[in-house]
Design an enzyme around this catalytic site. Structure first.
Site, PDB file in Angstrom:
ATOM      1  N   ALA A  46     100.136  67.984  80.158  1.00 40.14           N
ATOM      2  CA  ALA A  46      99.057  67.188  80.264  1.00 40.14           C
ATOM      3  C   ALA A  46      97.811  67.752  79.669  1.00 40.14           C
ATOM      4  O   ALA A  46      97.639  68.873  80.048  1.00 40.14           O
ATOM      5  CB  ALA A  46      98.760  66.502  81.769  1.00 40.14           C
ATOM      6  N   PRO A  47      96.971  66.952  78.931  1.00 37.79           N
ATOM      7  CA  PRO A  47      97.312  65.431  78.818  1.00 37.79           C
ATOM      8  C   PRO A  47      98.009  65.078  77.692  1.00 37.79           C
ATOM      9  O   PRO A  47      97.910  63.930  77.233  1.00 37.79           O
ATOM     10  CB  PRO A  47      95.544  65.061  78.256  1.00 37.79           C
ATOM     11  CG  PRO A  47      94.984  66.513  77.742  1.00 37.79           C
ATOM     12  CD  PRO A  47      95.760  67.725  78.598  1.00 37.79           C
ATOM     13  N   GLY A  48      98.745  65.976  76.918  1.00 40.27           N
ATOM     14  CA  GLY A  48      99.822  65.712  75.972  1.00 40.27           C
ATOM     15  C   GLY A  48      99.460  65.808  74.441  1.00 40.27           C
ATOM     16  O   GLY A  48     100.341  65.274  73.755  1.00 40.27           O
ATOM     17  N   LYS A  90      99.220  68.361  72.506  1.00 42.10           N
ATOM     18  CA  LYS A  90     100.097  69.133  71.796  1.00 42.10           C
ATOM     19  C   LYS A  90     101.312  68.868  71.574  1.00 42.10           C
ATOM     20  O   LYS A  90     101.983  68.667  70.401  1.00 42.10           O
ATOM     21  CB  LYS A  90      99.952  70.626  72.343  1.00 42.10           C
ATOM     22  CG  LYS A  90      98.472  71.037  72.411  1.00 42.10           C
ATOM     23  CD  LYS A  90      98.411  72.521  73.297  1.00 42.10           C
ATOM     24  CE  LYS A  90      97.164  72.983  73.332  1.00 42.10           C
ATOM     25  NZ  LYS A  90      96.189  71.905  74.343  1.00 42.10           N
ATOM     26  N   ASP A 105     107.141  71.369  88.473  1.00 44.56           N
ATOM     27  CA  ASP A 105     106.574  72.614  88.528  1.00 44.56           C
ATOM     28  C   ASP A 105     107.056  73.589  87.561  1.00 44.56           C
ATOM     29  O   ASP A 105     108.383  74.166  87.765  1.00 44.56           O
ATOM     30  CB  ASP A 105     106.864  73.200  90.068  1.00 44.56           C
ATOM     31  CG  ASP A 105     105.853  74.483  90.329  1.00 44.56           C
ATOM     32  OD1 ASP A 105     105.547  75.005  89.145  1.00 44.56           O
ATOM     33  OD2 ASP A 105     105.645  74.899  91.157  1.00 44.56           O
ATOM     34  N   ASP A 156     100.947  76.394  77.557  1.00 46.40           N
ATOM     35  CA  ASP A 156      99.597  76.457  77.520  1.00 46.40           C
ATOM     36  C   ASP A 156      98.919  76.313  78.805  1.00 46.40           C
ATOM     37  O   ASP A 156      98.967  75.246  79.548  1.00 46.40           O
ATOM     38  CB  ASP A 156      99.100  74.908  76.901  1.00 46.40           C
ATOM     39  CG  ASP A 156      97.725  74.603  76.454  1.00 46.40           C
ATOM     40  OD1 ASP A 156      96.936  75.654  76.445  1.00 46.40           O
ATOM     41  OD2 ASP A 156      97.246  73.790  76.388  1.00 46.40           O
ATOM     42  N   CYS A 162      92.860  78.591  76.720  1.00 43.88           N
ATOM     43  CA  CYS A 162      91.411  78.306  76.171  1.00 43.88           C
ATOM     44  C   CYS A 162      90.491  79.529  76.841  1.00 43.88           C
ATOM     45  O   CYS A 162      89.647  79.020  77.194  1.00 43.88           O
ATOM     46  CB  CYS A 162      90.764  76.801  76.251  1.00 43.88           C
ATOM     47  SG  CYS A 162      91.085  76.323  77.962  1.00 43.88           S
TER      48      CYS A 162
END
Length: 427
Positions: free
Chosen positions: A250-252, A254, A297, A316, A369
């Site tokens: 999420a948020p999707g 990639k 999870d 990510d 990030c």
């Protein structure tokens, strides 16, 4: 409430929630923006809020210097409104409109007795320069010190870039049309966009605008995604037909990018938050992408994995978000030193849990990030040291500077966000 007042009231309430009530910027915007029916008002409020958060140290210094007596805790909402007013002036909005609407907003917020003071302070801001402040003054001392320790030569540039508004990066859906064709559509709509030779699906707009103004947005022709995030697809580069896991999806964006590039991929987009999974599904529907989604999870594969290995895995990972402060300036308000150890432990748990799911010869891309070496180079080096069948698969200069076994892009480099990438190959 007049048309110009409602956005100022909304901006003040959102800033108050973020600055004084501990809410995240994303949550406060998610609550405050939908009440404004006009997308132009929503865009204005977001611009005001972001500018006020980025420059809050300077703005607060001006208020503290100019106020006849300090604002107290009961004046938190008024302070938020004043910050919004100063931000509007620095955004270049007409001063007369800013003053009139902000004074009326003070009245709408139950501060009619202080409307004259609001008017006087904003008028002074039109005549006098605001106090200067070093960009790093907005950073908590412990975090600024960590950035300097990790990036001693680049720290000043990192702080400066993190205080600047970013460009708007678009990802063109190549299933709908080539990038050049969409760029021509933008030009016909009076919107100029630049290309990046290293990013085949990216367009860069110097001036952000509401997505509703982008031709074909609702039909899935284009999405908003920063250049650094778009580069993840090139780092993973799965083979046609590969089975791919996006483990913290999420948020999707990639996963969607991978599917747009190659519809033959067998993609699973996983996230632990069911609400975020539903929003991710909505995004895939807009893009008309048939991507399998699941709530689970990633550190506990037994609850969702079917036992079939993946050819490629994207991790990510949750991180300090220090590379995207220019987009999420509230990171500097809410991040605590104790958070870092917990994030590093979560990242380690993700790598440990997901590596066994990767097929021999497969690739895992670990991305954050973050700018902090504890989350990036040190995390990957520790994993490689304890994992005999894992080996670095080096990435090229498109992904930034060498940083341990990976690559690091610093905020503002190439107009992109700060981002770390490491690709590992399973023996």
């Amino acid at each position: 409430m007049s048309d110009g007042v409602a956005p100022r009231v909304a901006a003040a309430r959102i800033l108050d929630a973020v600055l004084h009530r501990g809410r995240s910027l994303k949550a406060a915007l998610g609550t405050g923006l939908p009440a404004l029916p006009d997308p132009r008002d929503r865009a204005l409020v977001e611009a005001i809020v972001l500018a006020a958060l980025r420059q809050r140290v300077r703005y607060n210094a001006a208020l503290d210097a100019w106020m006849p007596r300090p604002l107290g805790p009961r004046d938190a909402l008024l302070r938020a409104l004043l910050l919004a007013g100063l931000a509007q002036l620095e955004l270049g909005l007409p001063a007369h409109a800013v003053l009139a609407a902000t004074v009326e907003a003070a009245r709408a917020l139950g501060r009619a007795h202080q409307a004259g003071m609001v008017n006087a302070l904003l008028r002074r801001a039109t005549r006098e320069p605001l106090p200067a402040a070093a960009p790093e003054a907005a950073w908590p001392d412990w975090l600024a010190a960590q950035v300097r320790a990790d990036w001693p030569q680049e720290a000043a540039a990192i702080f400066a870039a993190s205080a600047e508004p970013p460009p708007l990066w678009l990802r063109v859906n190549r299933r709908v049309q080539p990038r050049d064709a969409y760029r021509a559509r933008l030009r016909e709509a009076g919107i100029e966009a630049a290309i990046d030779a290293a990013l085949p699906d990216a367009l860069r707009l110097s001036t952000p605008l509401p997505v509703q103004q982008l031709p074909g947005f609702e039909a899935g022709a284009v999405s908003v995604q920063d250049a650094s995030a778009q580069a993840v697809a090139d780092a993973l580069a799965p083979a046609p037909g590969a089975r791919v896991l996006d483990a913290c999806a999420a948020p999707g964006g990639k996963a969607a990018h991978l599917a747009e590039r190659d519809p033959s991929l067998r993609l699973l987009a996983l996230d632990a938050d069911a609400r975020r999974v539903r929003r991710m599904q909505d995004g895939f529907a807009r893009l008309q992408l048939a991507i399998e989604t699941r709530t689970g999870d990633a550190t506990r594969p037994a609850g969702w994995w079917d036992g079939t290995p993946f050819d490629a895995i994207l991790v990510d990972a949750p991180c300090s978000a220090t590379g995207i402060v220019r987009r999420q300036p509230d990171v500097l308000l809410h991040r605590r030193a104790a958070d870092l150890a917990a994030l590093v432990q979560t990242q380690r748990a993700l790598l440990e849990a997901l590596w066994p799911l990767l097929a021999p010869g497969g690739a895992l891309v670990y991305a954050t990030c973050s700018l902090l070496r504890a989350e990036n180079a040190a995390q990957v080096e520790a994993f490689l040291a304890r994992t005999p069948d894992a080996a670095p698969d080096p990435l090229d200069d498109r992904f930034g500077r060498v940083c341990g076994a990976g690559r690091q892009r610093l905020p503002g480099e190439g107009g992109a966000d700060g981002f770390f990438y490491a690709r590992l190959r399973k023996g």
